[in-house]
Design a protein around this motif. Sequence first.
Motif, short mmCIF file in Angstrom:
data_model
loop_
_atom_site.label_atom_id
_atom_site.label_comp_id
_atom_site.label_asym_id
_atom_site.label_seq_id
_atom_site.Cartn_x
_atom_site.Cartn_y
_atom_site.Cartn_z
N PRO A 29 0.84 -1.20 -0.12
CA PRO A 29 0.00 -0.06 0.27
C PRO A 29 0.80 1.20 0.03
CG PRO A 29 -0.77 -1.36 1.72
CD PRO A 29 0.60 -1.91 1.23
N CYS A 30 0.26 2.25 -0.71
CA CYS A 30 1.04 3.46 -0.76
C CYS A 30 0.62 4.46 0.37
CB CYS A 30 0.85 4.24 -2.12
SG CYS A 30 -0.91 4.46 -2.56
N LYS A 31 -0.63 3.89 1.10
CA LYS A 31 -0.80 4.84 2.22
C LYS A 31 -1.92 3.91 2.95
CE LYS A 31 -2.13 8.94 1.30
NZ LYS A 31 -2.85 10.35 1.08
N GLU A 32 -2.08 3.98 4.33
CA GLU A 32 -2.99 3.18 5.12
C GLU A 32 -3.52 4.05 6.09
OE1 GLU A 32 -1.64 -0.61 6.35
OE2 GLU A 32 0.18 -0.46 5.41
N LEU A 33 -5.03 3.67 6.59
CA LEU A 33 -5.65 4.42 7.41
C LEU A 33 -6.73 3.64 8.25
CD1 LEU A 33 -6.10 7.39 8.11
CD2 LEU A 33 -7.82 7.70 6.37
N VAL A 34 -6.71 3.74 9.61
CA VAL A 34 -7.76 2.91 10.20
C VAL A 34 -8.71 3.91 10.92
CG1 VAL A 34 -8.29 1.24 12.04
CG2 VAL A 34 -6.28 0.98 10.51
N LEU A 35 -9.94 4.02 10.47
CA LEU A 35 -11.03 4.64 11.07
C LEU A 35 -12.33 4.01 11.66
CD1 LEU A 35 -11.14 7.30 8.11
CD2 LEU A 35 -10.08 7.60 10.57
N PHE A 151 -7.20 12.55 -1.06
CA PHE A 151 -7.70 11.24 -1.51
C PHE A 151 -7.84 11.33 -2.79
CE2 PHE A 151 -8.64 11.55 3.02
CZ PHE A 151 -7.62 10.71 3.55
N PHE A 152 -7.41 12.20 -3.34
CA PHE A 152 -7.66 12.34 -5.06
C PHE A 152 -7.15 11.15 -5.81
CE2 PHE A 152 -6.50 14.04 -9.20
CZ PHE A 152 -7.68 14.16 -9.81
N MET A 153 -8.24 10.86 -6.39
CA MET A 153 -8.06 9.54 -7.30
C MET A 153 -7.31 8.28 -6.71
SD MET A 153 -9.00 10.38 -10.50
CE MET A 153 -8.06 9.37 -11.57
N HIS A 154 -7.43 8.18 -5.38
CA HIS A 154 -6.98 6.90 -4.84
C HIS A 154 -8.01 5.88 -4.89
CE1 HIS A 154 -4.23 9.77 -2.80
NE2 HIS A 154 -4.08 9.05 -1.69
N ARG A 155 -7.44 4.66 -4.89
CA ARG A 155 -7.98 3.47 -4.89
C ARG A 155 -7.14 2.39 -4.09
NH1 ARG A 155 -9.40 2.04 -11.13
NH2 ARG A 155 -7.30 1.92 -11.30
N GLY A 156 -8.18 1.31 -3.77
CA GLY A 156 -7.70 0.42 -2.98
C GLY A 156 -8.59 -0.73 -2.20
N LYS A 178 -6.51 0.38 2.94
CA LYS A 178 -5.10 0.07 2.32
C LYS A 178 -5.29 0.79 0.89
CE LYS A 178 -3.14 -3.71 4.98
NZ LYS A 178 -4.28 -3.53 6.05
N PHE A 179 -4.53 1.93 0.56
CA PHE A 179 -4.63 2.41 -0.90
C PHE A 179 -3.64 2.00 -1.66
CE2 PHE A 179 -6.17 6.05 1.73
CZ PHE A 179 -7.61 6.08 1.23
N TYR A 180 -3.79 1.31 -2.89
CA TYR A 180 -2.76 0.71 -3.72
C TYR A 180 -2.37 1.90 -4.89
CZ TYR A 180 -3.09 -3.12 -0.84
OH TYR A 180 -2.93 -4.30 0.30
N GLU A 181 -3.38 2.57 -5.29
CA GLU A 181 -3.13 3.82 -6.10
C GLU A 181 -3.23 5.11 -5.29
OE1 GLU A 181 -5.31 3.85 -9.71
OE2 GLU A 181 -4.90 1.51 -9.82
N CYS A 182 -2.22 5.89 -5.20
CA CYS A 182 -2.13 7.21 -4.76
C CYS A 182 -1.71 8.08 -5.74
CB CYS A 182 -1.33 7.06 -3.53
SG CYS A 182 -1.86 6.10 -2.26
N TRP A 183 -2.27 9.30 -6.05
CA TRP A 183 -1.88 10.59 -6.89
C TRP A 183 -1.08 11.49 -5.96
CZ3 TRP A 183 -2.86 11.25 -12.22
CH2 TRP A 183 -3.39 9.80 -12.83
#
Length: 183
Positions: A29-35, A151-156, A178-183
Amino acid sequence: MRATCILLCFFTFLVASSAHPGKKKQYKPCKELVLYFHDIIYNGQNAANATSAIVAAPEGANLTILASQFHFGNIAVFDDPITLDNNLHSPPVGRAQGMYIYDTKNTFTALLGFSFVLNSTDHHGTINFIGADPTTLKTRDISVVGGTGDFFMHRGIATIATDAYEGDVYFRLRVDIKFYECW
């Protein structure tokens, strides 16, 4: 000569395509976040605290009690607080806004479509989700299909787990994104 060239190209292709048999590329992942999001469904007596409501039900059902057969046919909309921890009374970092549609007759499953609208000092923007939620499983994966702002155009993928459940009135979901595409 031509046949030799074709055979050589064919064998080169076979060797190249089988260089790592059975190895699957591992993505990080290029970015992770737990909410956490907290849902309090309107039951006819909790209007002041409710954050979701049934807006459609099977014929003959009422809009304050979920349908009896796996809630099939119920559609609920929500505007739930999002927190960084599992405490409903923690300061919210945003809102979870969307709907869940109970779409299966033989088990508890819902189609989720919602956005996290975040407006905190750490995160600003939206994260959009869609997917099936077979609620009886411990964890479920749904798609992160885009976003705006940070989170512009993020996917995961978001792995959701029911963290708390109090009858048909309150539930809390832990959302591990878990984002796997981060712009």
